[in-house]
Design an enzyme around this catalytic site. Structure first.
Site, PDB file in Angstrom:
ATOM      1  CB  ALA A  88      -0.858  -0.019   1.074  1.00 63.53           C
ATOM      2  CG  ASP A  89       2.732   5.195  -1.555  1.00 64.47           C
ATOM      3  OD1 ASP A  89       3.800   4.893  -0.857  1.00 64.47           O
ATOM      4  OD2 ASP A  89       2.479   6.117  -2.144  1.00 64.47           O
ATOM      5  CB  THR A  90      -0.737   6.809   2.493  1.00 71.53           C
ATOM      6  OG1 THR A  90      -1.318   5.745   2.948  1.00 71.53           O
ATOM      7  CG2 THR A  90      -1.704   8.039   2.925  1.00 71.53           C
TER       8      THR A  90
END
Length: 210
Positions: A88-90
């Site tokens: 995941a990446d935010t």
């Protein structure tokens, strides 16, 4: 007569993230995982470089897919048993600008004062590569967060705690930054870094047991 037995579920997945928040969120929904972190010779930060004119949603999707592909290659090279891989990446965006992790205290303070008294978006993309090596269509969680118009001194004190470092937009909603947040519209877990509704759907498709 054809067998009605469903394929076996995978008891664990590989989590390619150093984020303690993502680890806590997976445990919250009962997912067992093993960390699959970058090797010392990998330049993981290079994957997060922005492209000129890139929109925030395109950026976070691209970075997540790149991290997933790197993690899958890492798994194959390790010789570990096959299992799904989660990445995941935010990112935080305001006025069309992407606010990543602050480089230093001055950068963190600049980000926080830019967010003060205004609404911004938090985008988290999630990607899962199945045990067969196929990338499932990534999910994107989009949330809005409104910061209060706090005094600059309050943000200075927050930066001094060290909490903003390593966080997109220079804050952690689950930490002391909660005092600045007037309201959110969207996924609280997505703002933390792993939207659980979207993640659970991907893990079911990848046949992960939880």
């Amino acid at each position: 007569m054809p067998s009605s037995t469903s394929p076996a579920l995978f008891p664990i997945l590989y989590l390619a993230s150093q984020s303690p928040r993502r680890q806590e969120l997976l445990l919250q929904i009962g997912v067992r995982f093993e960390l699959l972190l970058p090797r010392p010779d990998e330049d993981a930060e290079a994957l997060e470089a922005e492209l000129p004119g890139e929109a925030a949603d395109a950026y976070v999707r691209r970075v997540t897919v790149a991290k997933a592909e790197a993690a899958r290659a890492r798994l194959v090279a390790s010789g570990k048993p096959a299992a799904p891989v989660l990445v995941a990446d935010t990112t935080v965006t305001i006025d069309g600008a992407i606010l990543g992790k602050p480089a230093d205290a001055d950068d963190a303070l600049a980000m926080l004062t830019r967010l003060a008294g205004r609404e911004h978006e938090v985008l988290t993309a999630v990607a899962v590569i199945g045990a067969d090596g196929e990338l499932l269509p990534p999910a994107l969680s989009r949330s809005s967060v409104r910061f209060s118009n706090a005094q600059r001194d309050a943000y200075v004190r927050y930066v001094e705690t060290g909490e903003p470092f390593g966080k997109a937009g220079a804050y952690a909603i689950q930490g002391r930054a909660a005092e600045f947040i007037e309201r959110i519209d969207g996924s609280h877990s997505g703002i933390m870094g792993l939207p659980l509704f979207e993640t659970a759907a991907l893990l079911r498709t990848a046949r992960v047991a939880f």
